[in-house]
Scaffold this motif. Structure first.
Motif, short mmCIF file in Angstrom:
data_model
loop_
_atom_site.label_atom_id
_atom_site.label_comp_id
_atom_site.label_asym_id
_atom_site.label_seq_id
_atom_site.Cartn_x
_atom_site.Cartn_y
_atom_site.Cartn_z
N ALA A 82 0.82 -1.21 0.00
CA ALA A 82 0.00 0.00 0.00
C ALA A 82 0.85 1.26 0.00
N GLY A 83 1.97 1.24 0.72
CA GLY A 83 2.79 2.43 0.86
C GLY A 83 3.86 2.61 -0.20
N PHE A 84 4.42 1.49 -0.68
CA PHE A 84 5.56 1.57 -1.59
C PHE A 84 5.32 0.87 -2.92
N GLY A 85 4.25 0.09 -3.01
CA GLY A 85 3.96 -0.61 -4.25
C GLY A 85 4.74 -1.89 -4.45
N VAL A 86 5.57 -2.26 -3.47
CA VAL A 86 6.38 -3.48 -3.57
C VAL A 86 6.43 -4.15 -2.19
N ALA A 87 6.72 -5.45 -2.20
CA ALA A 87 6.86 -6.21 -0.96
C ALA A 87 7.67 -7.46 -1.26
N PRO A 88 8.33 -8.05 -0.26
CA PRO A 88 9.06 -9.31 -0.48
C PRO A 88 8.12 -10.41 -0.95
N ASP A 89 8.69 -11.45 -1.55
CA ASP A 89 7.89 -12.55 -2.08
C ASP A 89 7.25 -13.39 -0.97
N SER A 90 7.87 -13.40 0.20
CA SER A 90 7.34 -14.22 1.29
C SER A 90 7.14 -13.37 2.53
N LYS A 91 6.34 -13.88 3.45
CA LYS A 91 6.11 -13.16 4.70
C LYS A 91 7.32 -13.32 5.61
N LEU A 92 7.63 -12.24 6.33
CA LEU A 92 8.80 -12.22 7.20
C LEU A 92 8.35 -11.93 8.63
N PRO A 93 9.20 -12.22 9.61
CA PRO A 93 8.86 -11.88 11.00
C PRO A 93 8.64 -10.38 11.16
N ILE A 94 7.77 -10.01 12.06
CA ILE A 94 7.49 -8.60 12.32
C ILE A 94 8.49 -8.04 13.33
N ASP A 95 8.80 -8.81 14.35
CA ASP A 95 9.68 -8.39 15.44
C ASP A 95 11.13 -8.71 15.07
N LEU A 96 11.95 -7.69 14.88
CA LEU A 96 13.29 -7.90 14.34
C LEU A 96 14.40 -7.39 15.25
N TRP A 97 15.47 -8.20 15.33
CA TRP A 97 16.69 -7.88 16.07
C TRP A 97 17.88 -8.13 15.15
N PRO A 98 19.09 -7.66 15.51
CA PRO A 98 20.26 -7.89 14.66
C PRO A 98 20.44 -9.36 14.29
N THR A 99 20.76 -9.60 13.03
CA THR A 99 20.95 -10.87 12.33
C THR A 99 19.63 -11.51 11.91
N HIS A 100 18.48 -10.95 12.30
CA HIS A 100 17.21 -11.43 11.77
C HIS A 100 17.06 -10.97 10.33
N MET A 101 16.24 -11.67 9.58
CA MET A 101 15.99 -11.32 8.18
C MET A 101 14.74 -10.44 8.10
N GLY A 102 14.87 -9.33 7.39
CA GLY A 102 13.76 -8.39 7.27
C GLY A 102 13.73 -7.76 5.88
N PRO A 103 12.72 -6.94 5.61
CA PRO A 103 12.61 -6.30 4.29
C PRO A 103 13.38 -4.99 4.20
N PHE A 104 13.92 -4.73 3.03
CA PHE A 104 14.46 -3.40 2.73
C PHE A 104 14.11 -3.08 1.29
N ILE A 105 14.09 -1.79 0.97
CA ILE A 105 13.66 -1.34 -0.35
C ILE A 105 14.76 -0.50 -0.98
N ARG A 106 15.02 -0.78 -2.25
CA ARG A 106 16.04 -0.03 -2.99
C ARG A 106 15.52 0.25 -4.40
N LEU A 107 16.29 1.02 -5.17
CA LEU A 107 15.94 1.25 -6.56
C LEU A 107 16.21 -0.02 -7.37
#
Length: 214
Positions: A15-40
């Motif tokens: 809704a906000g950026f028009g893109v999302a990862p292919d799979s669902k990821l954890p919501i609660d994140l700490w260092p070394t956890h896998m999460g989403p990031f957005i780039r060009l």
């Protein structure tokens, strides 16, 4: 410095950026956890009518090419913007202009005003998703697999009306760099020389504490 945050669900990213990862990821994140990031997206791909932005999955904690294993991410989840161009962990990503945003629903900082650390949840006052300025990197693990990773850029917050309330009394106050919505694409498209101009404090009246200590 932010070591704990909540990532938006994929529906909010779309809704906000028009893109999302292919799979669902954890919501609660700490260092070394896998999460989403957005780039060009790479320019070649943009010619195929794909969105200008792309969402990837990466480790929270940047891994430079020389990292021996993913544990280094426990030390590289935040990057001081003042020294990013010279620190071994970050200078390659900085000089290559590998900028990204890290979407954040809420982040946590320790409030020490009561004399002990109270984890405090911080959000935007309007409930919107925060776009944190970051750097990304690509690393090859011992098995030859590509692992993407990212770090959040930070600035001094000693005089910030809101962020100066966090961390130990005698420690330097720091804040992650929260980009106004209107500057997200400007940040991603900016040159290396322009990078530091985006390292600005976020307005205090646009942030709120969800569980202020009593």
């Amino acid at each position: 410095m932010c070591s704990h945050y909540e990532a938006p669900e994929n529906e909010r990213l779309l809704a906000g950026f028009g893109v999302a990862p292919d799979s669902k990821l954890p919501i609660d994140l700490w260092p070394t956890h896998m999460g989403p990031f957005i780039r060009l997206r790479h320019e070649e791909a943009r010619e195929d009518d794909l969105p200008e932005l792309e969402a990837l999955t990466g480790q929270f904690g940047l891994l430079p090419f020389w990292a021996k294993d993913r544990k280094l991410g426990r030390q590289t989840y935040n990057c001081r913007s003042e020294t990013a161009s010279t620190k071994p962990s970050f200078k390659s990503a900085w000089k290559k202009g590998q900028k990204c945003i890290i979407p954040v629903s809420a982040f946590f900082e320790p409030d020490w005003r009561s004399g002990k650390a109270i984890p405090t949840r911080i959000t935007r006052t309007d409930g919107g998703v925060m776009a944190i300025a970051g750097l990304w990197e690509k690393w090859k693990d011992p098995d030859g697999q590509i692992v993407h990773s990212y770090t959040m850029l930070t600035i001094n917050a000693d005089s910030h009306p809101f962020m100066s309330a966090f961390h130990k009394p005698n420690d330097e106050k720091r804040s992650i760099v929260i980009l106004p919505n209107g500057l997200i694409k400007d940040w991603l498209n900016s040159s290396v020389e322009q990078t530091t101009s985006f390292m600005q404090p976020y307005p205090a009246d646009r942030l709120k504490v969800e569980n202020r200590p009593g």
